[in-house]
Design a protein around this motif. Structure first.
Motif, PDB file in Angstrom:
ATOM      1  N   LEU A  24       0.833  -1.209   0.000  1.00  0.00           N
ATOM      2  CA  LEU A  24       0.000   0.000   0.000  1.00  0.00           C
ATOM      3  C   LEU A  24       0.865   1.256   0.000  1.00  0.00           C
ATOM      4  O   LEU A  24       0.597   2.196  -0.747  1.00  0.00           O
ATOM      5  CB  LEU A  24      -0.925  -0.022   1.224  1.00  0.00           C
ATOM      6  CG  LEU A  24      -1.839   1.200   1.408  1.00  0.00           C
ATOM      7  CD1 LEU A  24      -2.819   1.275   0.238  1.00  0.00           C
ATOM      8  CD2 LEU A  24      -2.571   1.134   2.733  1.00  0.00           C
ATOM      9  N   TYR A  25       1.913   1.254   0.823  1.00  0.00           N
ATOM     10  CA  TYR A  25       2.797   2.420   0.893  1.00  0.00           C
ATOM     11  C   TYR A  25       3.690   2.502  -0.340  1.00  0.00           C
ATOM     12  O   TYR A  25       3.928   3.590  -0.874  1.00  0.00           O
ATOM     13  CB  TYR A  25       3.629   2.355   2.172  1.00  0.00           C
ATOM     14  CG  TYR A  25       2.869   2.777   3.403  1.00  0.00           C
ATOM     15  CD1 TYR A  25       2.938   4.080   3.868  1.00  0.00           C
ATOM     16  CD2 TYR A  25       2.051   1.876   4.079  1.00  0.00           C
ATOM     17  CE1 TYR A  25       2.232   4.476   4.991  1.00  0.00           C
ATOM     18  CE2 TYR A  25       1.340   2.261   5.193  1.00  0.00           C
ATOM     19  CZ  TYR A  25       1.435   3.560   5.648  1.00  0.00           C
ATOM     20  OH  TYR A  25       0.722   3.956   6.758  1.00  0.00           O
ATOM     21  N   LEU A  26       4.194   1.347  -0.771  1.00  0.00           N
ATOM     22  CA  LEU A  26       5.060   1.346  -1.953  1.00  0.00           C
ATOM     23  C   LEU A  26       4.316   1.858  -3.189  1.00  0.00           C
ATOM     24  O   LEU A  26       4.919   2.468  -4.069  1.00  0.00           O
ATOM     25  CB  LEU A  26       5.586  -0.071  -2.218  1.00  0.00           C
ATOM     26  CG  LEU A  26       6.617  -0.623  -1.241  1.00  0.00           C
ATOM     27  CD1 LEU A  26       6.966  -2.062  -1.597  1.00  0.00           C
ATOM     28  CD2 LEU A  26       7.881   0.237  -1.243  1.00  0.00           C
ATOM     29  N   SER A  27       3.028   1.632  -3.237  1.00  0.00           N
ATOM     30  CA  SER A  27       2.251   2.030  -4.417  1.00  0.00           C
ATOM     31  C   SER A  27       2.107   3.542  -4.556  1.00  0.00           C
ATOM     32  O   SER A  27       1.561   4.028  -5.557  1.00  0.00           O
ATOM     33  CB  SER A  27       0.870   1.367  -4.377  1.00  0.00           C
ATOM     34  OG  SER A  27       0.997  -0.039  -4.518  1.00  0.00           O
ATOM     35  N   GLN A  28       2.562   4.301  -3.581  1.00  0.00           N
ATOM     36  CA  GLN A  28       2.630   5.753  -3.755  1.00  0.00           C
ATOM     37  C   GLN A  28       3.631   6.121  -4.837  1.00  0.00           C
ATOM     38  O   GLN A  28       3.556   7.198  -5.426  1.00  0.00           O
ATOM     39  CB  GLN A  28       3.049   6.430  -2.446  1.00  0.00           C
ATOM     40  CG  GLN A  28       2.083   6.230  -1.298  1.00  0.00           C
ATOM     41  CD  GLN A  28       2.647   6.805  -0.006  1.00  0.00           C
ATOM     42  OE1 GLN A  28       2.535   8.011   0.259  1.00  0.00           O
ATOM     43  NE2 GLN A  28       3.269   5.944   0.796  1.00  0.00           N
ATOM     44  N   SER A  29       4.552   5.204  -5.092  1.00  0.00           N
ATOM     45  CA  SER A  29       5.539   5.393  -6.148  1.00  0.00           C
ATOM     46  C   SER A  29       4.988   4.857  -7.463  1.00  0.00           C
ATOM     47  O   SER A  29       4.556   3.695  -7.526  1.00  0.00           O
ATOM     48  CB  SER A  29       6.831   4.646  -5.794  1.00  0.00           C
ATOM     49  OG  SER A  29       7.575   4.327  -6.948  1.00  0.00           O
ATOM     50  N   PRO A  30       4.964   5.652  -8.537  1.00  0.00           N
ATOM     51  CA  PRO A  30       4.507   5.137  -9.842  1.00  0.00           C
ATOM     52  C   PRO A  30       5.279   3.897 -10.284  1.00  0.00           C
ATOM     53  O   PRO A  30       4.729   3.030 -10.955  1.00  0.00           O
ATOM     54  CB  PRO A  30       4.754   6.327 -10.783  1.00  0.00           C
ATOM     55  CG  PRO A  30       4.678   7.521  -9.898  1.00  0.00           C
ATOM     56  CD  PRO A  30       5.285   7.085  -8.595  1.00  0.00           C
ATOM     57  N   TYR A  31       6.546   3.816  -9.887  1.00  0.00           N
ATOM     58  CA  TYR A  31       7.379   2.665 -10.225  1.00  0.00           C
ATOM     59  C   TYR A  31       6.770   1.386  -9.637  1.00  0.00           C
ATOM     60  O   TYR A  31       6.580   0.387 -10.338  1.00  0.00           O
ATOM     61  CB  TYR A  31       8.788   2.900  -9.686  1.00  0.00           C
ATOM     62  CG  TYR A  31       9.770   1.762  -9.867  1.00  0.00           C
ATOM     63  CD1 TYR A  31      10.579   1.686 -10.993  1.00  0.00           C
ATOM     64  CD2 TYR A  31       9.900   0.768  -8.899  1.00  0.00           C
ATOM     65  CE1 TYR A  31      11.496   0.651 -11.150  1.00  0.00           C
ATOM     66  CE2 TYR A  31      10.800  -0.267  -9.042  1.00  0.00           C
ATOM     67  CZ  TYR A  31      11.596  -0.328 -10.169  1.00  0.00           C
ATOM     68  OH  TYR A  31      12.503  -1.345 -10.330  1.00  0.00           O
ATOM     69  N   PHE A  32       6.473   1.402  -8.342  1.00  0.00           N
ATOM     70  CA  PHE A  32       5.906   0.228  -7.689  1.00  0.00           C
ATOM     71  C   PHE A  32       4.430   0.033  -8.042  1.00  0.00           C
ATOM     72  O   PHE A  32       3.943  -1.096  -8.138  1.00  0.00           O
ATOM     73  CB  PHE A  32       6.075   0.332  -6.177  1.00  0.00           C
ATOM     74  CG  PHE A  32       7.482   0.128  -5.706  1.00  0.00           C
ATOM     75  CD1 PHE A  32       8.082  -1.116  -5.805  1.00  0.00           C
ATOM     76  CD2 PHE A  32       8.214   1.186  -5.187  1.00  0.00           C
ATOM     77  CE1 PHE A  32       9.383  -1.317  -5.390  1.00  0.00           C
ATOM     78  CE2 PHE A  32       9.515   1.000  -4.759  1.00  0.00           C
ATOM     79  CZ  PHE A  32      10.110  -0.256  -4.862  1.00  0.00           C
ATOM     80  N   LYS A  33       3.701   1.123  -8.235  1.00  0.00           N
ATOM     81  CA  LYS A  33       2.291   1.004  -8.594  1.00  0.00           C
ATOM     82  C   LYS A  33       2.128   0.254  -9.896  1.00  0.00           C
ATOM     83  O   LYS A  33       1.242  -0.607 -10.040  1.00  0.00           O
ATOM     84  CB  LYS A  33       1.664   2.393  -8.697  1.00  0.00           C
ATOM     85  CG  LYS A  33       0.161   2.375  -8.969  1.00  0.00           C
ATOM     86  CD  LYS A  33      -0.415   3.775  -8.962  1.00  0.00           C
ATOM     87  CE  LYS A  33      -1.917   3.743  -9.174  1.00  0.00           C
ATOM     88  NZ  LYS A  33      -2.503   5.108  -9.173  1.00  0.00           N
ATOM     89  N   SER A  34       2.991   0.550 -10.840  1.00  0.00           N
ATOM     90  CA  SER A  34       2.947  -0.179 -12.109  1.00  0.00           C
ATOM     91  C   SER A  34       3.359  -1.630 -11.916  1.00  0.00           C
ATOM     92  O   SER A  34       2.767  -2.546 -12.499  1.00  0.00           O
ATOM     93  CB  SER A  34       3.889   0.494 -13.116  1.00  0.00           C
ATOM     94  OG  SER A  34       3.962  -0.243 -14.314  1.00  0.00           O
TER      95      SER A  34
END
Length: 365
Positions: A24-34
């Motif tokens: 959930l926190y990592l997904s704040q980054s577009p890199y991890f969200k993708s």
């Protein structure tokens, strides 16, 4: 290491370390969200390995970048900021990049300007890039030149850009700028040499004067890759004094072919002047760009209120020697009789010391 938030956990592997983090926190980054989208294999895995190929990314930078996803405020130290910038660029953390840029902008100095410029160029931090470029243009011939260990770090591309810049603050004359490049070349060729600024000038002079070779150094395989900054010099202003010419010849750094056409041009100019063949209104037709490209560059630093007459651009510096206030007389055509004085610039109330004074002169040559 980082805690908080709901959602599935993931073990992240990078640089030989493991972190137990929250998607959930990592997904704040577009890199991890993708990465965690349904289209990618990592979305279904509990362990992820990331290959770090950027040599600027250190463990400390990686931890700071990942930690910024869990905290609103991140403490950044100037010594670590380049690594944090590299990690933030990898993970596409625009907010952290902005914060890093603010830190870098606030501490540009002789120790950081080159490193910050390279990082800002690599990671597209345009304001930082411009600030570092301006700082180096202002201080190349003074603070950077006084510290050989710093001057040695300047890459040929960066130094070439500085020498070619119309905004470069040239102390004394164009030949003085050649001496700076000469010392830089010596430092690059003699990587083990250590010493202070004055000693570097002496050592460089002896090194080139004693070099037993008929081939000009910049034509050699040894130094050919370092030629670009010397090409950016205004060669027409290096051959205006007989002593300077003798040093250029004895150094045997610049190939004679670079200068050969200048001698003919300068001689024809003198003949035209002697015969009165120079058109009287030529200087009123020159553009700002033409003037900046060919002007004779010279300048000096006033430590206090000395009585000196110049046609100038005045640059006021702050505590870190970054330009704080700039004032110029603009492009002015003046015909002076011997002993005549003309006021071309009056400093306004914002001007403070230390004050750099630059003079640029141009002719129809």
């Amino acid at each position: 290491m980082f805690k908080g938030g709901e959602g599935s956990d993931v073990t992240l592997h990078a640089l030989g370390r493991k972190w137990r983090l929250h998607k959930l926190y990592l997904s704040q980054s577009p890199y991890f969200k993708s990465m965690f989208s349904e289209n990618w294999r990592e979305a279904r895995e509990n362990e992820i390995s990331i290959e770090i190929v950027d040599p600027n990314i250190t463990m400390a930078g990686l931890e700071t970048a990942l930690g910024s996803l869990y905290h609103d405020e991140v403490q950044l130290q100037p010594a670590d900021v380049v690594s944090v910038v590299a990690a933030a660029a990898l993970f596409q953390l625009d907010g952290l990049l902005t914060q890093c840029g603010e830190v870098m902008m606030s501490c540009v100095n002789v120790q950081t300007a080159i490193v910050f410029l390279e990082a800002a160029t690599a990671y597209s931090l345009r304001p930082v890039q411009l600030r570092c470029q301006r700082w180096l243009e202002t201080n190349l011939m003074t603070h950077v030149n006084d510290q050989p260990s710093v001057l040695r770090q300047v890459s040929p591309a960066v130094l070439s850009s500085l020498v070619a810049s119309p905004a470069l603050v040239v102390h004394q004359t164009e030949f003085s700028l050649y001496v700076v490049l000469k010392v830089w070349l010596f430092l690059r060729l003699c990587a083990d040499w250590e010493g202070g600024g004055s000693a570097a000038v002496v050592a460089a002079h002896k090194f080139f004067q004693q070099r037993a070779a008929e081939e000009p150094l910049l034509d050699s395989e040894e130094a050919g890759a370092l030629a670009a900054p010397f090409r950016a010099l205004r060669h027409q202003h290096l051959v205006l004094h007989p002593l300077d010419f003798e040093v250029l010849h004895a150094d045997n750094i610049i190939p004679p072919g670079w200068l050969a056409g200048l001698y003919r041009h300068q001689w024809l100019t003198l003949l035209r002047l002697d015969q009165g063949l120079v058109e009287p209104g030529w200087s009123r037709d020159v553009t700002e760009a033409q003037f900046d490209a060919c002007a004779l560059r010279c300048g000096r630093t006033l430590k206090d209120r000395q009585k000196v007459t110049w046609r100038v651009t005045a640059v006021c510096l702050d505590e870190q020697r970054s330009p704080r206030h700039t004032q110029s007389s603009g492009l002015t055509a003046v015909q002076l009789a011997r002993g005549q004085e003309v006021r071309v610039l009056t400093l306004d109330e914002a001007a403070t010391y230390p004050l750099l004074l630059l003079a640029k002169l141009s002719s129809n040559s």
